[in-house]
Design a protein around this motif. Structure first.
Motif, mmCIF file in Angstrom:
data_model
loop_
_atom_site.group_PDB
_atom_site.id
_atom_site.type_symbol
_atom_site.label_atom_id
_atom_site.label_comp_id
_atom_site.label_asym_id
_atom_site.label_seq_id
_atom_site.Cartn_x
_atom_site.Cartn_y
_atom_site.Cartn_z
ATOM 1 N N VAL A 109 -89.918 4.297 18.161
ATOM 2 C CA VAL A 109 -90.411 3.721 19.111
ATOM 3 C C VAL A 109 -91.119 2.546 18.864
ATOM 4 O O VAL A 109 -91.876 2.355 17.862
ATOM 5 C CB VAL A 109 -91.495 4.738 19.691
ATOM 6 N N GLY A 110 -90.732 1.370 19.576
ATOM 7 C CA GLY A 110 -91.297 0.131 19.188
ATOM 8 C C GLY A 110 -90.708 -0.892 20.035
ATOM 9 O O GLY A 110 -90.623 -0.886 20.940
ATOM 10 N N LEU A 111 -90.144 -1.749 19.215
ATOM 11 C CA LEU A 111 -89.597 -3.157 19.869
ATOM 12 C C LEU A 111 -88.299 -2.749 20.574
ATOM 13 O O LEU A 111 -88.281 -3.509 21.645
ATOM 14 C CB LEU A 111 -89.515 -4.097 19.126
ATOM 15 N N GLY A 112 -87.679 -1.633 20.088
ATOM 16 C CA GLY A 112 -86.489 -1.526 20.765
ATOM 17 C C GLY A 112 -86.774 -1.140 22.330
ATOM 18 O O GLY A 112 -86.093 -1.482 23.116
ATOM 19 N N ASN A 113 -87.875 -0.336 22.539
ATOM 20 C CA ASN A 113 -88.215 -0.021 23.827
ATOM 21 C C ASN A 113 -88.825 -1.192 24.500
ATOM 22 O O ASN A 113 -88.871 -1.163 25.794
ATOM 23 C CB ASN A 113 -89.453 1.091 23.728
ATOM 24 N N ILE A 114 -89.286 -2.163 24.066
ATOM 25 C CA ILE A 114 -90.222 -3.276 24.820
ATOM 26 C C ILE A 114 -89.320 -4.409 24.837
ATOM 27 O O ILE A 114 -88.931 -4.845 26.186
ATOM 28 C CB ILE A 114 -91.637 -3.419 24.050
ATOM 29 N N ALA A 115 -88.660 -5.026 23.691
ATOM 30 C CA ALA A 115 -87.813 -5.980 23.516
ATOM 31 C C ALA A 115 -86.578 -5.797 23.843
ATOM 32 O O ALA A 115 -85.819 -6.524 24.701
ATOM 33 C CB ALA A 115 -88.296 -6.815 22.535
ATOM 34 N N GLY A 116 -85.954 -4.689 23.176
ATOM 35 C CA GLY A 116 -84.767 -4.531 23.415
ATOM 36 C C GLY A 116 -84.202 -4.300 25.111
ATOM 37 O O GLY A 116 -82.956 -4.598 25.262
ATOM 38 N N ARG A 305 -78.322 -1.320 23.343
ATOM 39 C CA ARG A 305 -79.660 -1.233 23.172
ATOM 40 C C ARG A 305 -80.246 0.212 23.012
ATOM 41 O O ARG A 305 -81.126 0.098 22.473
ATOM 42 C CB ARG A 305 -80.326 -1.805 24.378
ATOM 43 N N ALA A 306 -79.379 0.944 23.472
ATOM 44 C CA ALA A 306 -79.890 2.533 23.256
ATOM 45 C C ALA A 306 -79.864 2.870 21.802
ATOM 46 O O ALA A 306 -80.468 3.391 21.429
ATOM 47 C CB ALA A 306 -79.062 3.404 24.207
ATOM 48 N N ALA A 307 -78.589 2.562 21.147
ATOM 49 C CA ALA A 307 -78.587 2.755 19.970
ATOM 50 C C ALA A 307 -79.494 2.138 18.892
ATOM 51 O O ALA A 307 -79.875 2.677 18.237
ATOM 52 C CB ALA A 307 -77.072 2.328 19.506
ATOM 53 N N PHE A 308 -80.049 0.988 19.341
ATOM 54 C CA PHE A 308 -80.880 0.231 18.435
ATOM 55 C C PHE A 308 -82.101 0.619 18.748
ATOM 56 O O PHE A 308 -82.937 0.883 17.837
ATOM 57 C CB PHE A 308 -80.861 -1.196 19.086
ATOM 58 N N SER A 309 -82.328 1.183 19.853
ATOM 59 C CA SER A 309 -83.711 1.698 20.305
ATOM 60 C C SER A 309 -83.877 3.235 19.433
ATOM 61 O O SER A 309 -84.834 3.657 18.866
ATOM 62 C CB SER A 309 -83.912 1.839 21.739
ATOM 63 N N ASN A 310 -83.149 4.252 19.698
ATOM 64 C CA ASN A 310 -83.170 5.572 19.389
ATOM 65 C C ASN A 310 -82.694 5.894 17.966
ATOM 66 O O ASN A 310 -82.783 6.847 17.512
ATOM 67 C CB ASN A 310 -82.851 6.746 20.602
ATOM 68 N N GLU A 311 -81.740 5.076 17.505
ATOM 69 C CA GLU A 311 -81.121 5.041 16.211
ATOM 70 C C GLU A 311 -80.216 6.451 16.165
ATOM 71 O O GLU A 311 -79.997 7.000 14.774
ATOM 72 C CB GLU A 311 -82.091 4.990 14.825
#
Lengths: 509, 145
Positions: A109-116, A305-311
């Motif tokens: 949880v972090g920038l993926g959720n906000i910026a991504g 972006r999903a992949a980048f966010s939740n890995e």
């Protein structure tokens, strides 16, 4: 430490030349990484659908089918496990399911959720959100698979410490099944993990932290933010300033909760538009609503972006989850499947809804199509902002005090993600090169140098490189998961059998 | 009549042994046995860093060792010196809950707990333990000043 800063000072010369340096770093960066990025995001022949997005989605669908939609059937059980209903009281003081999940979440949880998410909806339109959620839901099965294996094949050392992750299940799991090349895959995975740690786990974070700081404080050269963050990160990971890490670890979950609450308040205040926003998301998912590439444009952005966010499928979570105390590896798989749900389905959707509802994306009033800025390759926004600045603008529409607060959260989120990834990167580094103070220090210095590069480079090349590295990890990891999934299946059946027979039951009180 | 059991909530404040002394003297008079409970405060819902996760099992083992060696074993020895039968456990978790739980399991007739708290900071963190025990205890509880 002082020596480190002195090196940086000579490296970067006087502040006057700073803007020039930003541009130089940027162009060198784009020149050297461009070819690899193109390879990773190459389209399938004759389509405009990148093969890598397909790779992740096919993986997630295969795991979902193979494990009988475990993310649905096992959801309630997952929550019970996190609550500690099945934890042996005699194991009190060991790493609980909750703790493993919380630490893993603070890495994702972090920038993926906000910026991504902002990147996804500005390039792919609101419809990207739909595909992001779909990818998140399927990704839960991928997480289940990799984290079960992470626990099953972790290394437990005589001194009581544990190390786990894809490197270990590739080597041990492949050996157990009599398959060749496990060791080679582990090394390849570790190699990509190091680059992923420097890319998505580092440069993207630094870049967006700087973007939001510059947004609030006024524009200034990126390398300044870089040097400051690099200094603090270096103090923590090399100087042993554990207290900073501990404080971050404790503050970040509350910032996450606060972020969700603020989003909810904004949504409630605009409750009459929520249905409309969902309408935009659904319509955009299948038509694109004016974005380049239409339907596939939305789809690809959402999946990326999903992949980048939740890995999910990347393999990093398997490292984070492996320290839990449990006799049944599958239990951690159950717990890990909540991660994409919280991260992508809940938090990313919140951000996306707020961006759509606040109307920061410019829309043609007559046609309902979004105004496409072909030059920037994304939907036109006021001030042509993207990434975290777009999220900031959206939240500022509702609460003018939000941007400075977001800046603080962004820096903290970026910081905690960097710490997590410095750990993943270091695990991979020592996996290849072996442990040793000097070797570890070298990695830590490289890691900190990349923070500076990341905050100085512009968003485009950085985000592409970050994605390319994470997806490279996913290529190797998902191949391994395909070969090892029968082992997970066996574990799962055994565990479910024990649950049915009552051998494993809830503890009282 | 069967032998009575007293549960003693014993913290690591080695200078303040009032609760232990009191329990020993009561036990030696009535021929009861002591179950000494030493709790290391721990919440499964706290947040740990990646590094802490990796080392948790090792740390826990060290914590248990230290607690046995420096807190519990001397306390048991002291009871035995006074001719009182004594056993003990070191547990991770919430002190009040674990003490009461042990009292129930051991079918204890009394819980002994020190009012303790030498400093304000300590009192803030640990000072509520006797009150918490008094609130949830299912057997008579002796609070020793």
């Amino acid at each position: 430490m002082r020596y480190f800063l002195a090196v940086l000072a000579t490296l970067f010369g006087s502040p006057l030349a700073a803007q020039g340096i930003d541009e130089t770093i940027n162009s060198i960066f784009a020149d050297y990484t461009g070819w690899y990025v193109s390879l990773i995001f190459a389209d399938l022949p004759g389509t405009n659908f990148s093969w890598i997005a397909l790779w992740l989605v096919v993986g997630a669908v295969v795991f979902t089918v193979y494990f009988g939609a475990i993310q649905l059937s096992g959801f309630i059980h997952s929550i019970r496990l996190v609550k500690g209903d099945y934890s042996d009281p005699n194991d009190a003081g060991e790493v609980s399911h909750f703790q493993a999940l919380a630490t893993a979440l603070s890495g994702t949880v972090g920038l993926g959720n906000i910026a991504g998410v902002a990147v996804a909806v500005s390039i792919g339109g609101p419809g990207a959100t739909f595909w992001m959620v779909i990818a998140g839901l399927f990704g839960m099965a991928t997480k289940f698979t990799e984290c079960t294996l992470g626990v099953k094949y972790r290394n437990e050392y005589p001194d009581g410490t544990v190390s786990g992750g894809p490197m270990y299940y590739m080597t041990k799991g492949f050996k157990e099944r009599g398959l060749p090349l496990g060791g080679a895959m582990a090394v390849l995975f570790a190699f990509f993990t190091i680059l992923g740690a420097l890319g998505g786990g580092n440069m993207f974070q630094a870049n967006q932290a700087h973007a939001q700081l510059a947004n609030v404080l006024g524009d200034y050269p990126g390398w300044i933010t870089g040097v400051v963050i690099a200094g603090v990160v270096f103090a923590v990971i090399a100087g042993g300033l554990k207290s900073i890490a501990k404080v971050t670890e404790k503050v970040v979950p509350f910032m996450g909760i606060f972020y969700v609450l603020v989003s909810l308040v904004i949504l409630l205040r605009n409750y009459d538009e929520i249905l409309w926003a969902f309408g935009q998301i659904f319509e955009g998912a299948f038509t694109g609503l004016g974005v380049a590439g239409g339907f596939t444009g939305a789809l690809i952005q959402g999946f990326r972006r999903a992949a980048f966010s939740n890995e999910a499928g990347i393999g990093s979570a398997a490292i984070a989850h492996s320290a839990v105390k449990t006799k049944e590896p599958v239990t951690e798989g159950y717990v890990a499947l909540l991660e994409p749900f919280i991260d992508t389905v809940v938090i990313c959707t919140m951000t996306a809804l707020v961006i759509v509802i606040t109307g920061v994306l410019q829309q043609d009033a007559e046609t309902g199509m979004y105004v496409w800025n072909a030059e920037l390759g994304r939907i036109a926004t006021e001030g042509d902002v993207s990434g975290v600045a777009l999220t900031s603008a959206a939240y500022a529409q509702a609460f003018s005090w939000f941007p400075p607060l977001l800046a603080i959260s962004v820096v903290l989120f970026a910081f905690s993600t960097m710490l997590s990834w410095s750990y993943y990167g270091l695990k991979a580094w020592t996996y290849i090169l072996g442990e040793g103070r000097m070797k570890e220090l070298i990695f830590k210095i490289i890691f900190c140098l990349f923070i500076i590069i990341g905050s100085a480079a512009s968003l485009g090349p950085v985000i592409d490189f970050s994605d390319a590295m994470l997806f490279s990890m996913a290529i190797v990891n998902i191949i391994a998961l395909y070969f090892l999934m029968p082992i997970v299946k066996a574990e799962l059946s055994r565990y479910q059998g024990k649950l049915r027979s009552g051998e494993i039951k809830k503890y009282e009180g | 009549m069967a032998q009575e059991t007293f549960v003693v909530a014993y913290d690591d404040n080695t200078e303040d042994t009032a609760v232990l002394d009191c329990a020993i003297s009561r036990a030696s008079r009535s021929g009861a046995r002591l179950v000494i409970v030493h709790v290391l405060e721990w919440s499964p819902y706290s947040f740990l860093t990646q590094q802490e996760l990796e080392e948790r099992h090792k740390k826990r083992t060290q914590e248990l060792d230290r607690a046995h060696k420096h807190v519990l074993d001397p306390a048991i020895a002291k009871a035995k010196e006074a001719g009182v039968e004594a056993v003990g456990t070191v547990q991770h978790g919430s002190a009040a809950e674990l003490v009461v739980k042990t009292a129930n399991e051991e079918k204890a007739s009394f819980i002994f707990v020190g009012r303790s708290g030498s400093s304000a900071a300590r009192a803030r963190i640990f000072g509520s333990i006797p009150l918490a025990i008094a609130q949830i205890a299912t057997v008579p509880t002796v609070i020793v000043p």
